[in-house]
Scaffold this active site. Structure first.
Site, short mmCIF file in Angstrom:
data_model
loop_
_atom_site.label_atom_id
_atom_site.label_comp_id
_atom_site.label_asym_id
_atom_site.label_seq_id
_atom_site.Cartn_x
_atom_site.Cartn_y
_atom_site.Cartn_z
N GLU A 148 0.80 -1.24 0.00
CA GLU A 148 0.00 0.00 0.00
C GLU A 148 0.83 1.28 0.00
OE1 GLU A 148 -2.76 -0.57 3.26
OE2 GLU A 148 -3.45 -2.47 2.43
N ASN A 189 1.87 -5.29 -3.00
CA ASN A 189 0.48 -5.65 -2.71
C ASN A 189 -0.33 -4.39 -2.40
OD1 ASN A 189 -1.46 -7.79 -2.05
ND2 ASN A 189 -1.25 -7.15 0.09
N HIS A 225 -10.49 -5.86 -2.22
CA HIS A 225 -11.53 -5.49 -1.24
C HIS A 225 -12.61 -4.71 -1.99
CE1 HIS A 225 -9.21 -6.97 2.10
NE2 HIS A 225 -8.16 -6.27 1.72
N GLU A 255 -6.45 -10.69 -1.24
CA GLU A 255 -7.23 -10.43 -0.02
C GLU A 255 -8.71 -10.23 -0.35
OE1 GLU A 255 -5.69 -7.13 2.28
OE2 GLU A 255 -3.61 -7.73 1.96
N ASP A 257 -12.51 -9.82 -0.62
CA ASP A 257 -13.82 -9.88 0.03
C ASP A 257 -14.69 -8.88 -0.71
OD1 ASP A 257 -12.84 -7.43 1.22
OD2 ASP A 257 -12.29 -8.51 3.04
O1 9MR Z 1 -7.77 -7.84 8.54
C1 9MR Z 1 -6.84 -6.99 9.19
C2 9MR Z 1 -7.45 -6.41 10.47
O2 9MR Z 1 -7.67 -7.44 11.42
C3 9MR Z 1 -6.55 -5.33 11.02
O3 9MR Z 1 -7.21 -4.72 12.10
C4 9MR Z 1 -6.22 -4.33 9.93
C5 9MR Z 1 -5.33 -3.24 10.47
O4 9MR Z 1 -4.72 -2.49 9.48
O5 9MR Z 1 -5.58 -4.99 8.85
C6 9MR Z 1 -6.44 -5.88 8.23
O6 9MR Z 1 -5.82 -6.45 7.11
C7 9MR Z 1 -5.46 -5.55 6.07
C8 9MR Z 1 -4.25 -6.14 5.35
O7 9MR Z 1 -3.24 -6.44 6.28
C9 9MR Z 1 -3.74 -5.20 4.28
N1 9MR Z 1 -4.80 -4.83 3.35
C10 9MR Z 1 -6.03 -4.37 3.96
C11 9MR Z 1 -6.53 -5.36 5.00
C12 9MR Z 1 -7.88 -4.93 5.54
O8 9MR Z 1 -7.78 -3.73 6.22
#
Ligand code: 9MR
Length: 406
Positions: A148, A189, A225, A255, A257
């Protein structure tokens, strides 16, 4: 597509009874995976589903390998959370995607707020990456090396890494990763690459910057997402993936959803969600160099979405009671069609609303052989007025509103 087609022909006859990962491999993908929330691993129903190699043959830690978890204070490495999912992967013989190294979020304060110069921040990045990759040496099929780095407007994200190092933090991170573990594939990513907009453009530029610096990059992860009803078409998604494979890197959905913007979803929304999932999976099947598909959790019981987007959610393939949703059926149908080299199934027709509508004709009637449906066609379900027999395969109930010739 050529390799995928050959694999599909070789394996196709066994495809029809398989589950997601089995079908994905038979369709030519390398894996079908899910993230695992470290805190959910004492839920036996959850564990039984994700340990099924025919359903998920790849896993990724949801949070345990992030910087704040692995190195919360400088020089103090803590492997407890990160090892949870790595150990599950080893015990179950599943591929492990490792996630993530240089990322502005879940970054401890000592890095984020440190008073760095070029030399000191480079050393911090290199030490973190070298220590972490050596700990997981030989275990990670992929590493998300940088995560990111672009913002949603298509600018460089204003992170400590960019402020101190400009874009040099990109090659610095990738060089460090290759040096520490030459056996793992190195990924960039990000989310919202799917819309082919300014953010996608800067990410194409990012890959070129890394390549021009002579640094190694093997793949780009499309997080996926997405939102029900706003997901790009299969063809548009495939075209966007190809912008990256044209640069000589592979791509994967990492990832996925697809959330409902309002809850609870009605039955039409569940069908739209299934079609959106089918388009995303289908786009990967359509692109040479799209190698795998990972969902960011598989059950609505555990998801980050309601915490981040209150009032939204139900984004997963399984509901919160671990029942398979129409989206699961759509994904398995698209994979099964690719596995046998057949045409993609038509979109699932809407289940009845309550009270039932006056039976609108399905917009895309399934192919039929005489009065019977062909392979992959719909052959039953509540509110279904079409054929209830199969000219090929047998009619198998997927859920109360959808039966399919398989
Ligand atoms: O699913 C993850 C969540 O439990 C955490 O609180 C969050 C914090 O930043 O991160 C989420 O996972 C992220 C992933 O690591 C990177 N891409 C976005 C995902 C969803 O926010």
């Amino acid at each position: 597509m050529y390799v995928k087609a050959i694999l599909a022909v070789l394996l196709g006859s066994q495809a029809v009874n398989g589950q997601l990962a089995k079908l994905a491999r038979e369709a030519g993908l390398e894996y079908f995976g899910t993230c695992i929330g470290e805190g959910n691993t004492n839920d036996q129903t959850y564990m039984n589903i994700l340990r099924n190699l025919d359903e998920f043959d790849q896993v990724v830690p949801e949070n345990g390998q992030k910087w704040d978890s692995l190195q919360p204070q400088q020089g103090n490495f803590n492997w407890g959370q990160g090892d949870i999912v790595a150990n599950i992967a080893r015990q179950n013989n599943q591929l492990l995607r490792c996630h993530t190294l240089t990322w502005h979020s879940q970054l401890p304060g000592w890095v984020r707020d440190g008073n760095w110069n070029r030399q000191t921040l480079t050393a911090v990045i290199e030490t973190h990456i070298a220590t972490v990759l050596r700990h997981y040496q030989g275990q990670c099929y992929h590493w998300d090396v940088v995560n990111e780095a672009a913002d949603d407007n298509g600018n460089w994200r204003n992170s400590v890494f960019y402020r101190v190092l400009g874009t040099d933090f990109l090659p610095i991170s990738f060089f460090a990763a290759r040096q520490a573990d030459p056996s793992t594939k190195l990924y960039y990513n990000d989310y919202n690459l799917e819309y082919n907009n300014a953010k996608t453009d800067i990410t194409v530029e990012m890959v070129k910057i890394i390549q021009r610096a002579g640094a190694p990059i093997d793949g780009v992860g499309f997080q996926g997402h997405l939102i029900v009803g706003s997901t790009p078409s299969r063809q548009a998604l495939a075209n966007t993936l190809r912008r990256f494979t044209a640069l000589g890197v592979e791509v994967a959905y990492t990832e996925v959803d697809i959330r409902h913007a309002s809850l609870p979803p009605n039955q039409q929304a569940l069908v739209t969600q299934g079609n959106d999932y089918a388009n995303v999976v289908g786009s990967c099947l359509d692109v040479d160099g799209c190698i795998g598909f990972t969902v960011w959790g598989f059950t609505d019981k555990y998801s980050w979405i309601p915490h981040t987007f209150p009032g939204e959610g139900d984004a997963m393939l399984y509901d919160s009671n671990f029942g398979k949703k129409p989206a699961w059926t759509s994904v398995s149908s698209v994979l099964a069609a690719a596995a046998t080299g057949g045409p993609s199934p038509p979109p699932t027709s809407p289940p009845p609303t309550n009270p039932p509508p006056t039976n609108p004709p399905p917009t895309n009637p399934p192919p039929s052989g005489g009065n019977c449906s062909g392979m992959w066609g719909q052959c039953g379900g509540q509110g279904w007025n079409g054929p209830t027999c199969c000219s090929q395969g047998t009619c198998q109930q997927q859920n109360p509103w959808y039966s399919q010739c398989l």
